[in-house]
Design a protein around this motif. Structure first.
Motif, PDB file in Angstrom:
ATOM      1  N   HIS A 298       0.815  -1.222   0.000  1.00 23.84           N
ATOM      2  CA  HIS A 298       0.000   0.000   0.000  1.00 23.84           C
ATOM      3  C   HIS A 298       0.851   1.275   0.000  1.00 23.84           C
ATOM      4  CE1 HIS A 298      -3.324  -2.670   0.595  1.00 23.84           C
ATOM      5  NE2 HIS A 298      -2.913  -3.050   1.797  1.00 23.84           N
ATOM      6  N   PHE A 299       1.755   1.361  -0.954  1.00 21.71           N
ATOM      7  CA  PHE A 299       2.567   2.562  -1.094  1.00 21.71           C
ATOM      8  C   PHE A 299       1.680   3.794  -1.325  1.00 21.71           C
ATOM      9  CE2 PHE A 299       6.203  -0.156  -3.060  1.00 21.71           C
ATOM     10  CZ  PHE A 299       6.444  -0.706  -1.813  1.00 21.71           C
ATOM     11  N   ASP A 300       0.601   3.603  -2.075  1.00 17.77           N
ATOM     12  CA  ASP A 300      -0.261   4.734  -2.396  1.00 17.77           C
ATOM     13  C   ASP A 300      -0.869   5.358  -1.141  1.00 17.77           C
ATOM     14  OD1 ASP A 300      -1.686   2.380  -1.961  1.00 17.77           O
ATOM     15  OD2 ASP A 300      -3.311   2.913  -3.335  1.00 17.77           O
ATOM     16  N   ALA A 303       1.849   7.370   0.672  1.00 13.34           N
ATOM     17  CA  ALA A 303       2.109   8.624  -0.045  1.00 13.34           C
ATOM     18  C   ALA A 303       0.985   9.626   0.200  1.00 13.34           C
ATOM     19  CB  ALA A 303       2.265   8.348  -1.544  1.00 13.34           C
ATOM     20  N   GLU A 332       4.618  -4.609  -5.237  1.00 13.72           N
ATOM     21  CA  GLU A 332       4.810  -3.497  -6.172  1.00 13.72           C
ATOM     22  C   GLU A 332       6.290  -3.198  -6.346  1.00 13.72           C
ATOM     23  OE1 GLU A 332       3.250   1.131  -6.808  1.00 13.72           O
ATOM     24  OE2 GLU A 332       2.652  -0.007  -5.023  1.00 13.72           O
ATOM     25  N   LEU A 333       7.032  -3.294  -5.249  1.00 14.98           N
ATOM     26  CA  LEU A 333       8.493  -3.200  -5.279  1.00 14.98           C
ATOM     27  C   LEU A 333       9.016  -4.203  -4.272  1.00 14.98           C
ATOM     28  CD1 LEU A 333      11.089  -1.657  -6.254  1.00 14.98           C
ATOM     29  CD2 LEU A 333      10.834  -0.247  -4.196  1.00 14.98           C
ATOM     30  N   MET A 338      12.070   3.149  -5.674  1.00 16.47           N
ATOM     31  CA  MET A 338      11.126   3.715  -6.624  1.00 16.47           C
ATOM     32  C   MET A 338      10.583   5.029  -6.068  1.00 16.47           C
ATOM     33  SD  MET A 338       7.562   1.496  -6.188  1.00 16.47           S
ATOM     34  CE  MET A 338       6.781   2.392  -7.523  1.00 16.47           C
ATOM     35  N   LEU A 339      10.078   5.871  -6.956  1.00 18.28           N
ATOM     36  CA  LEU A 339       9.418   7.105  -6.563  1.00 18.28           C
ATOM     37  C   LEU A 339       7.920   6.896  -6.763  1.00 18.28           C
ATOM     38  CD1 LEU A 339       9.912  10.048  -5.607  1.00 18.28           C
ATOM     39  CD2 LEU A 339       9.839  10.716  -8.029  1.00 18.28           C
ATOM     40  N   LYS A 340       7.177   6.905  -5.660  1.00 16.94           N
ATOM     41  CA  LYS A 340       5.730   6.747  -5.701  1.00 16.94           C
ATOM     42  C   LYS A 340       5.108   8.119  -5.474  1.00 16.94           C
ATOM     43  CE  LYS A 340       1.930   4.220  -5.764  1.00 16.94           C
ATOM     44  NZ  LYS A 340       1.545   3.343  -6.885  1.00 16.94           N
ATOM     45  N   GLU A 341       4.608   8.700  -6.570  1.00 19.94           N
ATOM     46  CA  GLU A 341       4.165  10.095  -6.531  1.00 19.94           C
ATOM     47  C   GLU A 341       5.356  10.939  -6.070  1.00 19.94           C
ATOM     48  OE1 GLU A 341       0.480  10.222  -4.319  1.00 19.94           O
ATOM     49  OE2 GLU A 341      -0.317   8.519  -5.444  1.00 19.94           O
ATOM     50  N   HIS A 344       9.598   8.753  -1.723  1.00 19.06           N
ATOM     51  CA  HIS A 344      10.687   7.828  -2.012  1.00 19.06           C
ATOM     52  C   HIS A 344      10.429   6.507  -1.281  1.00 19.06           C
ATOM     53  CE1 HIS A 344      13.077  11.153  -3.666  1.00 19.06           C
ATOM     54  NE2 HIS A 344      12.670  11.865  -2.622  1.00 19.06           N
ATOM     55  N   VAL A 345      10.552   5.396  -1.986  1.00 20.19           N
ATOM     56  CA  VAL A 345      10.377   4.070  -1.390  1.00 20.19           C
ATOM     57  C   VAL A 345      11.680   3.298  -1.528  1.00 20.19           C
ATOM     58  CG1 VAL A 345       9.057   1.933  -1.383  1.00 20.19           C
ATOM     59  CG2 VAL A 345       7.936   4.071  -2.059  1.00 20.19           C
TER      60      VAL A 345
END
Length: 374
Positions: A298-300, A303, A332-333, A338-341, A344-345
């Protein structure tokens, strides 16, 4: 659950019979004078040795030795299940073509044994020789007293009977050499039970970690599995490491460190865990927010809640190939950056190992984050 367990047990037994038969065949082919009964007794002891040691069916030092042997056997099992069907297919083709068994059996047998030994050797080296990965991040917010923040991060130490003080000492030495402003440990510091952590006085080794603005950790799924969370937190507090359980800390009036309970809390903690939006709701979002959450889901949501950096572990990047192909599809990763919106992840493959101390297509790693502010 009983039917599922029995089915898994049956599959495990069948796979071991398949592997064990190949060993028995090679011994008889090369006329090695080992009685069949003795061979199968030793084989089943080895194949079940992790269970004997981990669940203390065999106690004490002998049980811990069994756990070591069994952990390596897990890796051997997977590698053998990849190599042996290929060798069998080649053998079938050669046999169908009329090639004598005395010609191809020694070659195929030797090849499989050498590849297994090579994989275990390389995998062990990768597991016990950590590397440092550096990520440079920019956060478009002022950092208060900081223009730049150096963060040392290590997830999935899995300290216990397999990963011990020697490997932990490598972590302490490498992190201290970074001269970090902050040290973060995103979960699975211990490997289930806390007994070896206490018996081997691992807290005293961890006490050597040094950072200017503190050391913070969060719980992983293995801390929950072990069932000794209060004692674990007491041990960590005694050496100045704070374990954040759905908590946030304002550091030097400049940035926040937030730590979530692990996802396992949703099923194993009566209090559950806070939604990430609730955890970060009352923070001053003009300040940078560094969030730890052991499992990379749930990166979203993170963010949207206002996290600037999300740090996770858990996946081990499959630990050894080809498992990394599975984790890549599950998350997802599963490893890397990665850049989620605007968030930084960073997901680490971990510093320690679960089960076999073997890594193929993955490395034991320590993360260095160079965070620059507006």
């Amino acid at each position: 659950m009983v039917i599922r367990f029995l089915l898994m047990l049956l599959i495990f037994a069948a796979l071991n019979v398949y592997i064990g038969w190949h060993g028995s065949f090679l011994l008889s082919f090369f006329e090695v004078p080992v009685p069949a009964a003795m061979y199968w007794i030793v084989f089943w002891i080895v194949s079940l040795s992790y269970v004997f040691g981990r669940f203390k069916i065999v106690p004490g030092v002998l049980g811990r030795a069994f756990q070591w042997v069994g952990s390596y056997y897990f890796a051997l099992l997977e590698f053998a299940l990849i190599l042996l069907p290929v060798a069998d297919l080649i053998a079938w083709g050669l046999h169908s073509a009329g090639v004598p068994t005395t010609t191809y059996v020694p070659v195929l047998g030797t090849f499989v044994i050498l590849v297994l030994a090579l994989l275990l050797g390389i995998g062990s080296w990768n597991a016990w020789n950590p590397i440092i990965r550096t990520y440079e991040l920019h956060i478009d917010k002022p950092g208060g007293d900081f223009k730049e923040l150096r963060v040392a991060m290590a997830s999935d130490l899995h300290l216990g009977n397999i990963v011990e003080n020697r490997h932990l000492g490598r972590l302490v030495k490498a992190m201290n050499a970074m001269k970090p402003d902050l040290i973060l440990l995103p979960g699975d510091v211990i490997d289930d039970v806390i007994e070896p952590f206490i018996r081997k006085e691992m807290a005293q080794v961890m006490k050597g970690l040094q950072s200017r603005y503190g050391i913070y950790a969060v719980l992983g799924n293995h801390e929950y599995y072990g069932g000794h969370i209060p004692e674990y937190i007491r041990q960590m507090n005694s050496i100045g490491i704070r374990v954040l359980q759905d908590e946030t800390v304002l550091v030097a009036d400049s940035f926040y460190v937030a730590g979530r309970k692990d996802k396992t809390a949703e099923s194993m903690d009566k209090a559950g865990r806070l939604p990430v939006a609730d955890l970060l709701a009352d923070l001053d979002k003009s300040k940078p927010v560094l969030l730890m959450d052991h499992q990379p889901y749930h990166f979203d949501k993170a963010a949207a809640a206002g996290a600037d950096v999300l740090m996770c572990g858990h996946t081990h990047r499959g630990q050894f190939a080809p498992n990394h192909l599975i984790t890549k599809r599950l998350f997802e990763l599963d490893w890397g950056y990665m850049l989620k919106e605007k968030m930084h992840v960073v997901v680490s493959s971990g510093f320690g190992t679960w089960g076999p101390p073997v890594r193929i297509a993955s490395r034991s790693e320590i993360i260095q984050l160079m965070i620059r502010f507006a």
